[in-house]
Design an enzyme around this catalytic site. Structure first.
Site: not given
Ligand code: NOJ
Length: 768
Positions: A284-285
């Site tokens: 994820d980010w």
């Protein structure tokens, strides 16, 4: 000790194997291997690097310096960059790099691309997997025309706590419904042929237990026992993988002290070894970098080492693989074989999408012009939006409203809020293209006088609009009061400790109600709101979530009876946030709640029950359930027991009913939930019509993970409940017998053993 059976599902072995064969066919493997052999270490790390785009005047573009990085082979994929013409130009630059490896363009295409469909929790409220699959299919058709290859959807996180803002992005609280929806969405995005130019990689996210965030606080730890992980949080991922999902995203949270981005046990262990999945795992980010604040890595380089070793292939945003891993590979701290394995998965994805054959096939300006917001896409969005509306209450048949009403007052800021109409994550969707509730009502009753007042908004305590709202209500024959949350009051990081109507809206409801006019409350929200403070005092309430581009039309269709509501809650609606977490498939405890018995499991200030239970949803007609029957009083492990019931439309208009089947395992070696959804069917019934519905129950429907983490079924009595919600049910009982075939699990642990009964893949359970 009770005899038990361990079960395996051959279907999983077959499907995982065939997916593997496709992705890793000899030609693809030869091609990828020869490419990897020619790559420098920096080029390899470039393929593992995903860079975020930026939003400029001309739309989303690569960031400053991005084009040079592409030319140098330092980027494998972008996120948030799209547009047919622009992505084509970026691919041209990629083809100027030494090895000419095309780029992947990824984006959060969550519930539509330009045509916006209902938010995911609303889609789940339709209990209509075919329609949900079509929604994802249309999203993929539009997104791929704009150059996208990869969506970060579906989100398949189970959410049992409505304080958590991201409850809006998933299918609710139930692993069975969640699994069916997960598989439907994967099929929709990916189609049957990933190399077709209108299909895209689907990403099951966020792996895993992200929705179990303690206190409903996003990114918080998930403190989940392993059996709960296996029975509740993992099944939708397994279903997504079984449906062929080629990508999975790691979640920000930790599970049992290990942040998932560093969890070899969960990524390489459960996903890859146990389930035989060979797709692309994306962080994820900044999820890789966050291993530092989590406190398992001393610095960013150490974070990169942990993530790569755990099996995270693509580093989204952090750029740690690119900037830090090179010396560590050279010194031997990071194994080149781990780098190569990750690179191979990226290249295989590009190969499967057909990008090595034609890097421009998704960047088609003509197709982009023709498909975005096409009339049939809007029609599908309107149909699904109608099905997603849940009629919570309809006293004295307040609804549907007559189209002949002289004056209708529409009150509430959300009734004109195009952004909230679309909901969060809207990709290329535009608020000005969304039909708001006020627009929809005006279009539906052109000969009525429709008066509007803002009343209050959901973000402030300002009550100055009350007087005007009361004035228009007094003029009207009926009031449609649109209240709830604006779209930034749910979704990522938008957690709420109080989940009632925000701002001054509760006061607005009181003021409008006091006019004595018939009031229909239309709730717009991303979470099940706690509305106990006013639910008793208004005659009709519909839960309309955020329904996307066609919201206003769909709401008007239901308000005025052109559509009969049929949605059912995919989540429990609590009375107050203080009841969280609240979910229907809870355990009984040793002291289940009893009115007037103090020392039982309840509150002294609020009932323990929900306001509206999981599966609840009314219709303008009525349905009765009769003649619940089982094909046999007993069942053996290899048998299929058929549960049947007759459902009659006893009202005066046609309608859809979602018939729900639940089971309860009465006695287990571990405690079992009081109810577990194991089947549902959407029926259309004409007035007076009866249909008989049958549900097959097999061993896999009775299985659970025991304390040794084996998937087992245990002989004994089971209750079966069939009905219109998790609470309004008919009941029967059967016994699972025959312990003679009870043996130990024969397969080694590292073999996929179980899947949910995803459509088309239901068979194949082998008991040993
Ligand atoms: C963070 C979110 O958690 C995730 O769901 C999303 O896909 C990424 N950002 C990319 O936008």
């Amino acid at each position: 000790m009770m005899a038990r059976l361990a079960i395996v599902c051959a279907a999983v072995l077959v499907s995982a194997a065939s997916v593997a064969a496709q992705a890793r066919g000899p030609r693809a493997t030869r091609f990828v291997d020869s490419l990897v052999a020619r790559m420098t270490l920096d080029e390899k790390l470039g393929q593992l690097t995903q860079v975020p785009g930026r939003w400029g005047d001309t739309g989303p573009t690569v960031p400053e310096g991005g084009q040079e990085e592409i030319r140098r082979g330092q980027v494998g994929s972008f996120l948030g960059v799209f547009g047919a013409g622009y992505t084509r130009r970026m691919q041209e630059i990629a083809l100027q790099s030494r090895l000419k490896i095309p780029l992947l363009f990824a984006h959060d295409v969550i519930h539509g691309f330009r045509t916006i469909f209902p938010v995911s929790i609303a889609e789940a409220a339709s209990w209509d997997p075919e329609a949900v699959e079509r929604s994802a299919r249309i999203a993929a058709i539009e997104a791929t025309a704009a150059g996208l290859h990869w969506t970060f959807a579906p989100m398949v996180d189970i959410a049992r706590d409505a304080r958590w803002g991201r409850i809006v992005e998933g299918a609710g609280e139930d692993p069975y419904l969640g699994s069916i929806m997960a598989a439907a969405r994967v099929r929709g995005f990916q189609g049957t042929d990933l190399s077709a130019s209108n299909t895209m990689l689907a990403t099951a996210k966020h792996f895993v237990a992200y929705g179990a965030a303690e206190g409903g606080r996003d990114y918080n730890i998930a403190d989940v026992p392993e059996v709960t992980l296996r029975d509740i949080y993992l099944p939708p991922f397994h279903a997504a993988v079984d449906a062929g999902a080629r990508s999975v995203m790691a979640s920000f949270n930790e599970v049992a002290g290990v942040p998932v981005h560093a969890s070899e046990r969960l990524i390489d262990g459960v996903l890859r070894a146990e389930w035989g999945w060979n797709g692309l795992l994306v962080s994820d980010w900044t999820g890789v970098l966050e291993l530092v604040p989590h406190g398992v890595a001393a610095d960013s380089a150490a974070a990169g080492v942990l993530a790569l070793r755990a099996g995270v292939d693509v580093d989204m945003v952090s750029r740690i693989y690119l900037n830090k891993l090179s010396p560590l590979v050279r010194s031997g701290r990071v194994a080149m074989r781990d780098v190569d394995a990750a690179v191979r998965r990226v290249l295989h994805a590009k190969y499967e999408l057909g990008l090595f054959t034609d890097p421009y096939r998704y960047s088609d300006t003509t197709r982009e012009r023709q498909t975005l917001l096409a009339a049939d896409h809007r029609a599908a969005a309107r149909e699904l939006a109608r099905k997603a509306i849940v009629l919570l209450k309809n006293e004295g048949r307040t609804l549907p409203l007559a189209k002949s009403l002289g004056t209708i007052a529409v009150i509430g800021s959300l009734a004109t809020d195009g952004r909230s109409t679309n909901g969060n994550w809207t990709a290329a969707g535009r608020p000005e293209e969304a039909v708001t509730v006020l627009d929809g009502i005006r279009r539906a009753v052109p000969s009525s006088r429709v008066v509007y007042a803002r009343g209050a908004d959901s973000a402030t305590a300002d009550t100055s609009g009350f007087a005007e709202a009361v004035r228009v209500a007094r003029e009207a024959d009926a009031v449609v009061l649109v209240v709830g949350e604006h779209q930034e009051q749910s979704a990522e990081a938008n957690n709420r400790a109080f989940i009632g109507l925000p701002g001054a809206q509760e006061g607005l409801v009181r003021a409008v109600r006091a006019t004595g006019k018939p009031v229909v409350v239309v709730l717009m929200s991303g979470r099940p709101l706690a509305i106990a403070s006013f639910a008793d005092s208004v005659p009709a309430i519909m839960n309309a979530w955020y329904l996307g581009t066609e919201m206003g039309n769909a709401v008007a269709d239901v308000l005025f009876g052109d559509a009969n509501p049929s949605g059912k809650l995919p989540v429990t609606m609590a009375r107050t946030a203080g009841q969280m977490p609240l979910y229907y498939n809870h355990k009984n405890t040793g002291r289940p709640p009893v009115v007037d018995q103090k020392y039982t499991s309840k509150y002294i200030d609020v009932p323990w029950t929900p306001l509206y239970p999981f599966g609840h949803g009314l219709s303008y007609t009525t349905f009765t359930y009769r003649n619940l029957r089982l094909s046999a009083p007993t069942m053996r492990p290899g048998d299929t027991l058929v549960v049947s019931v007759d459902v009659t439309n006893t009202g005066d208009r046609a309608g859809d009913e979602v018939v729900q089947l639940y089971i309860r395992d009465e006695v287990g070696t571990l405690t079992r939930p009081v109810k577990e959804l194991r089947g549902f069917r959407r029926l259309t019934l004409q007035p007076g019509e009866t249909q008989s519905v049958s549900f097959p129950l097999g061993a896999k429907d009775l299985a659970f993970h025991d304390s040794a983490l084996d998937l087992v079924i245990e002989p004994g009595f089971f209750r079966v409940y069939v009905g219109t919600s998790s609470e309004r049910v008919e009941e029967a009982r059967f016994e699972l017998v025959d312990a003679r075939r009870c043996t130990k699990r024969v397969l080694p642990r590292a073999v996929p053993r179980f899947t949910w009964p995803v459509k088309g893949r239901a068979g194949g359970v082998t008991c040993r």
